[in-house]
Scaffold this motif. Structure first.
Motif, mmCIF file in Angstrom:
data_model
loop_
_atom_site.group_PDB
_atom_site.id
_atom_site.type_symbol
_atom_site.label_atom_id
_atom_site.label_comp_id
_atom_site.label_asym_id
_atom_site.label_seq_id
_atom_site.Cartn_x
_atom_site.Cartn_y
_atom_site.Cartn_z
ATOM 1 N N PRO A 185 3.535 -16.013 10.474
ATOM 2 C CA PRO A 185 2.089 -15.892 10.667
ATOM 3 C C PRO A 185 1.340 -16.558 9.511
ATOM 4 C CG PRO A 185 3.194 -13.792 11.059
ATOM 5 C CD PRO A 185 4.210 -14.701 10.444
ATOM 6 N N THR A 186 0.293 -17.318 9.867
ATOM 7 C CA THR A 186 -0.427 -18.107 8.861
ATOM 8 C C THR A 186 -1.930 -17.889 8.988
ATOM 9 O OG1 THR A 186 1.308 -19.815 8.967
ATOM 10 C CG2 THR A 186 -0.785 -20.425 7.940
ATOM 11 N N CYS A 214 3.566 -26.307 6.246
ATOM 12 C CA CYS A 214 2.558 -25.543 5.513
ATOM 13 C C CYS A 214 2.348 -24.165 6.143
ATOM 14 C CB CYS A 214 1.250 -26.332 5.490
ATOM 15 S SG CYS A 214 -0.061 -25.580 4.514
ATOM 16 N N THR A 215 3.110 -23.192 5.675
ATOM 17 C CA THR A 215 2.937 -21.795 6.059
ATOM 18 C C THR A 215 3.229 -20.939 4.827
ATOM 19 O OG1 THR A 215 5.241 -21.279 6.648
ATOM 20 C CG2 THR A 215 3.880 -22.316 8.364
ATOM 21 N N PRO A 216 2.862 -19.666 4.844
ATOM 22 C CA PRO A 216 3.374 -18.772 3.813
ATOM 23 C C PRO A 216 4.898 -18.670 3.915
ATOM 24 C CG PRO A 216 1.473 -17.807 4.917
ATOM 25 C CD PRO A 216 1.880 -19.010 5.722
ATOM 26 N N ILE A 274 1.879 -26.201 -4.429
ATOM 27 C CA ILE A 274 1.237 -25.156 -3.643
ATOM 28 C C ILE A 274 2.107 -23.900 -3.685
ATOM 29 C CG2 ILE A 274 0.433 -24.460 -1.361
ATOM 30 C CD1 ILE A 274 -1.245 -26.681 -2.628
ATOM 31 N N SER A 275 1.531 -22.772 -4.090
ATOM 32 C CA SER A 275 2.287 -21.523 -4.104
ATOM 33 C C SER A 275 2.353 -20.961 -2.690
ATOM 34 C CB SER A 275 1.645 -20.510 -5.051
ATOM 35 O OG SER A 275 0.327 -20.194 -4.628
ATOM 36 N N LEU A 276 3.472 -20.335 -2.371
ATOM 37 C CA LEU A 276 3.718 -19.841 -1.028
ATOM 38 C C LEU A 276 3.878 -18.326 -1.059
ATOM 39 C CD1 LEU A 276 6.383 -22.523 0.017
ATOM 40 C CD2 LEU A 276 3.917 -22.573 0.496
ATOM 41 N N PRO A 277 2.796 -17.582 -0.807
ATOM 42 C CA PRO A 277 2.920 -16.126 -0.771
ATOM 43 C C PRO A 277 3.724 -15.699 0.447
ATOM 44 C CG PRO A 277 0.799 -16.780 0.095
ATOM 45 C CD PRO A 277 1.456 -18.041 -0.423
ATOM 46 N N SER A 278 4.233 -14.491 0.443
ATOM 47 C CA SER A 278 4.880 -13.977 1.641
ATOM 48 C C SER A 278 3.839 -13.856 2.743
ATOM 49 C CB SER A 278 5.500 -12.611 1.368
ATOM 50 O OG SER A 278 4.484 -11.637 1.165
ATOM 51 N N TRP A 279 4.283 -13.898 3.992
ATOM 52 C CA TRP A 279 3.315 -13.790 5.085
ATOM 53 C C TRP A 279 2.634 -12.423 5.065
ATOM 54 C CZ3 TRP A 279 3.483 -10.077 8.849
ATOM 55 C CH2 TRP A 279 4.703 -9.415 9.084
ATOM 56 N N GLU A 280 3.350 -11.385 4.584
ATOM 57 C CA GLU A 280 2.746 -10.056 4.481
ATOM 58 C C GLU A 280 1.627 -10.048 3.434
ATOM 59 O OE1 GLU A 280 7.245 -9.262 5.186
ATOM 60 O OE2 GLU A 280 6.010 -10.689 4.086
ATOM 61 N N GLN A 281 1.886 -10.709 2.299
ATOM 62 C CA GLN A 281 0.863 -10.786 1.244
ATOM 63 C C GLN A 281 -0.332 -11.589 1.726
ATOM 64 O OE1 GLN A 281 2.292 -12.536 -2.406
ATOM 65 N NE2 GLN A 281 0.247 -12.597 -3.341
#
Length: 287
Positions: A185-186, A214-216, A274-281
């Motif tokens: 989920p993005t 480009c996704t979390p 680019i930092s990649l947060p978790s999708w939950e975050q």
């Protein structure tokens, strides 16, 4: 910096327009909706770009009705393939870059593990095929370009899984959700924040041509995403429904969906920082 932005009434376009308005980035925004620019009209696209003479084009606009595209193939290809081709041709003529958004649906979902940018494509539906043709047209144009493939986009506007689930989970006693399709989920707001970072790097003379995912980070199923949404509703005191996982075969749709849509975004993190947060975050931060 003069930015031409398409699709400002869509999830990503609206989020980018808002992010630009809130930013300190020095720019002039030419924000075009469907009334101002008909993306099914190639001649109108060329005239608009020549009229506005932008320094960069950002194109999040797309025909995104995945099931309806099976019956409106010509329109889907006009907006998702022909329009990006014209935008790319105009970008090349002006010597400016094109930032374009694409989709995980260019893949067939058969891979075990996350998809890399160079993995073989094989769309299962008209929507995916039209987006893939748009990618190829941009690459073939010779313009300076950046294509961002993303997946499972949601926001608090428009039509998307997040809003649908919030409504159903607060109205019904039981909701069944597909559990054998996996992806990331993005949030549209996160994509907008990434876009600003890319623009800032471009202004500083940094650019990497090509396709980037480009996704979390992380992966879940539609059912897992629904569980996270249900948890939000619990906190808000609005949850009514119980959730049940079902296979895709129990929820047939006109357009086939890939079973695995997870995208490997390591190249985006490495080349663009680019930092990649978790999708939950990302879900928590951007809503």
């Amino acid at each position: 910096m003069k930015i031409l932005l398409t699709g400002i009434n869509g999830q990503v376009g609206a989020a980018i327009a808002q992010a630009l308005a809130d930013s300190t980035l020095q720019h002039t925004l030419i924000a075009l909706d469907r009334q101002a620019l008909d993306l099914s009209d190639a001649a109108a696209i060329a005239r608009s770009v020549q009229q506005h003479q932008p320094d960069i084009i950002i194109n999040p606009a797309a025909y995104t009705a995945v099931d309806q595209a099976e019956h409106e193939r010509e329109l889907a290809f006009a907006i998702n393939a022909q329009a990006p081709k014209v935008l790319a041709e105009q970008a090349r003529l002006l010597g400016i870059p094109l930032l374009h958004f694409s989709t995980d649906y260019v893949f067939d979902g058969s891979k075990n593990g996350a998809w890399l940018e160079h993995d073989p494509t094989g769309p299962l539906n008209v929507y995916g095929a039209s987006k893939l043709e748009g990618e190829r047209a941009i690459q073939d144009s010779g313009c300076q370009h950046l294509i961002l493939r993303t997946s499972w986009v949601y926001s608090r506007r428009g039509k998307n899984f997040y809003l649908t689930m919030r409504r159903l989970l607060s109205e019904r006693d039981r909701v069944s959700v597909v559990a054998d399709q996996h992806g990331t989920p993005t949030p549209a707001g996160w994509l907008a924040a990434v876009t600003l970072q890319l623009l800032q790097q471009w202004q500083q003379g940094q650019w990497h041509n090509g396709i980037y995912h480009c996704t979390p980070s992380g992966v879940t199923s539609w059912f897992g995403f629904a569980q996270a949404i249900a948890a939000q509703l619990v906190c808000e005191g609005q949850l009514q429904a119980a959730l049940s996982p079902i296979p895709s075969s129990a929820y047939p749709t006109p357009a086939a969906r890939p079973a695995n849509s997870q995208l490997d975004c390591g190249a985006l993190a490495r080349d663009w920082q680019i930092s990649l947060p978790s999708w939950e975050q990302a879900l928590s931060e951007h809503l």
